[in-house]
Design a protein around this motif. Structure first.
Motif, short mmCIF file in Angstrom:
data_model
loop_
_atom_site.label_atom_id
_atom_site.label_comp_id
_atom_site.label_asym_id
_atom_site.label_seq_id
_atom_site.Cartn_x
_atom_site.Cartn_y
_atom_site.Cartn_z
N ASP A 1 -2.20 -0.24 -13.15
CA ASP A 1 -0.79 -0.09 -13.53
C ASP A 1 0.12 -0.91 -12.61
OD1 ASP A 1 -1.57 1.61 -15.53
OD2 ASP A 1 -1.04 3.45 -14.45
N THR A 2 -0.17 -0.88 -11.32
CA THR A 2 0.67 -1.60 -10.36
C THR A 2 0.58 -3.11 -10.58
OG1 THR A 2 0.47 0.13 -8.68
CG2 THR A 2 1.06 -2.07 -7.91
N ARG B 1 -6.84 3.51 -11.57
CA ARG B 1 -5.81 3.54 -12.61
C ARG B 1 -4.47 3.07 -12.06
NH1 ARG B 1 -5.63 2.80 -17.65
NH2 ARG B 1 -3.95 1.42 -17.03
N ASN B 2 -4.14 3.53 -10.86
CA ASN B 2 -2.90 3.09 -10.21
C ASN B 2 -2.93 1.60 -9.94
OD1 ASN B 2 -1.87 2.40 -7.17
ND2 ASN B 2 -0.37 3.68 -8.25
N GLN B 3 -4.06 1.08 -9.51
CA GLN B 3 -4.17 -0.36 -9.22
C GLN B 3 -3.91 -1.18 -10.47
OE1 GLN B 3 -7.89 -1.25 -7.16
NE2 GLN B 3 -7.77 0.69 -6.07
N ASN C 1 -7.30 4.57 -6.05
CA ASN C 1 -7.04 5.02 -7.42
C ASN C 1 -7.04 3.80 -8.34
OD1 ASN C 1 -5.75 5.79 -9.88
ND2 ASN C 1 -4.78 7.52 -8.84
N LEU D 1 0.71 0.62 -4.10
CA LEU D 1 -0.66 0.43 -4.55
C LEU D 1 -1.57 1.44 -3.85
CD1 LEU D 1 -2.52 -1.47 -6.25
CD2 LEU D 1 -2.95 -2.70 -4.12
N ASP D 2 -2.23 2.26 -4.64
CA ASP D 2 -3.18 3.25 -4.12
C ASP D 2 -4.57 2.62 -4.15
OD1 ASP D 2 -4.86 5.35 -3.54
OD2 ASP D 2 -3.80 6.80 -4.82
N ARG D 3 -5.09 2.31 -2.96
CA ARG D 3 -6.36 1.59 -2.89
C ARG D 3 -7.54 2.45 -3.31
NH1 ARG D 3 -5.48 -0.15 3.23
NH2 ARG D 3 -4.53 1.91 3.16
N LYS E 1 0.85 -1.20 0.00
CA LYS E 1 0.00 0.00 0.00
C LYS E 1 0.88 1.25 0.00
CE LYS E 1 -0.51 -0.02 5.04
NZ LYS E 1 -1.45 -0.07 6.18
N LYS E 2 0.41 2.29 -0.63
CA LYS E 2 1.23 3.49 -0.80
C LYS E 2 1.62 4.10 0.55
CE LYS E 2 -2.39 7.02 -1.13
NZ LYS E 2 -2.90 8.17 -1.91
N ARG F 1 2.64 -4.01 -13.58
CA ARG F 1 4.07 -4.01 -13.26
C ARG F 1 4.44 -5.26 -12.46
NH1 ARG F 1 5.20 1.38 -10.27
NH2 ARG F 1 7.34 0.57 -10.24
#
Length: 270
Positions: free
Chosen positions: A131-132, A127-129, A125, A121-123, A100-101, A135
């Motif tokens: 992308d993460t 889009r971030n999830q 967001n 990981l931004d819970r 988690k971020k 990756r």
């Protein structure tokens, strides 16, 4: 407080020196140093820290992961900010984390995570999830380290309750990377960093369960696979609780303190 004074006295200088001259540098410029070099330096320090804390490890099934020759993912429950350091201590194979971020703001832990190129990981967001997780898939497929995912998405602050729901996204990583995943069950780690609990030693239970392969995930789908892993992890934790109870009961403590410790898996942990 006593455990931190013991840590300071036993390994304080080593922690400070390693942090300043190595880990901090790794975190700022990870590409300048091979991952194995960064990982081994951090792992060596973590082992010293856990020795100072007097962690009493009870490990089952870790040889399944150690002897597995191909790339893989560990999908674990999550009880404490110490959990990544537990896996680092046990795994000679280099690992990194989906974290988690907020973990990237914690002293020492955040710098270690950055040095190991952990994935924030931004819970909140989506889009971030996405992308993460992509990756994480790329690392699981092609990178040097294996990946550890805490599938609940946050710490379970009530250890007496069942393991929280495992997010289906955690199962997508081994499926899309075409690698096996090992469910990991942790118990007892919630006591290590608690400001309310000071012990001469801290029992920690770690179980690595039989691997689940991509073909099984595809057949069951990621939601059902996540639920299966959560059930298996819960079963392992339930098996370890009586031994934990026995160890705590035998400690030389006041009855009041024992009662609190034995009840701590029924109350919210700080």
């Amino acid at each position: 407080m006593l455990k931190y004074l013991r840590l300071l006295f036993l390994v304080g200088f080593r922690v400070l020196a390693t942090f300043i001259f190595y880990i901090n540098r790794y975190a700022r410029h990870p590409n300048k140093y091979p991952f194995e070099v960064r990982y081994n330096r951090i792992r060596h320090l973590v082992l010293k820290i856990w020795k100072a804390f007097r962690i009493d490890f009870h490990v089952n099934g870790f040889e399944k992961y150690v002897n597995y020759q191909d790339k893989c993912v560990i999908i674990s429950n999550h009880l404490s900010d110490s959990d990544p350091l537990i896996y680092i201590a046990l795994s000679e194979k280099p690992i990194t984390f989906v974290a988690k971020k907020e973990a990237f703001t914690y002293p020492f832990v955040s710098t270690c995570l950055k040095a190991l190129e952990a994935l924030p990981l931004d819970r909140e967001n989506l889009r971030n999830q996405v992308d993460t997780l992509q990756r994480a898939i790329d690392i699981a497929k092609n990178g040097v380290p294996n990946v550890v995912i805490f599938a609940e998405g946050t710490r379970n602050k009530n250890p007496g309750t069942k393991t929280l729901e495992f997010k289906a996204g955690s199962s997508k990583v081994p499926l899309r990377a075409n690698v096996a995943c090992f469910p990991g069950a942790l118990y007892g780690t919630f006591r290590i960093f608690s400001s309310k609990i000071n012990l001469k030693s801290y029992p920690v239970f770690v179980d690595i369960l039989d691997p689940i392969y991509p073909s099984e995930i595809e057949e069951m789908n990621t939601i059902n696979t996540a639920e299966k892993m959560r059930t298996l992890v819960d079963k392992a934790i339930t098996k370890n609780k009586p031994l934990d109870y026995q160890i705590i009961s035998q400690m030389k403590l006041s009855q009041k303190k024992k009662d609190r410790l034995l009840a701590c898996d029924l109350i919210k942990i700080d």
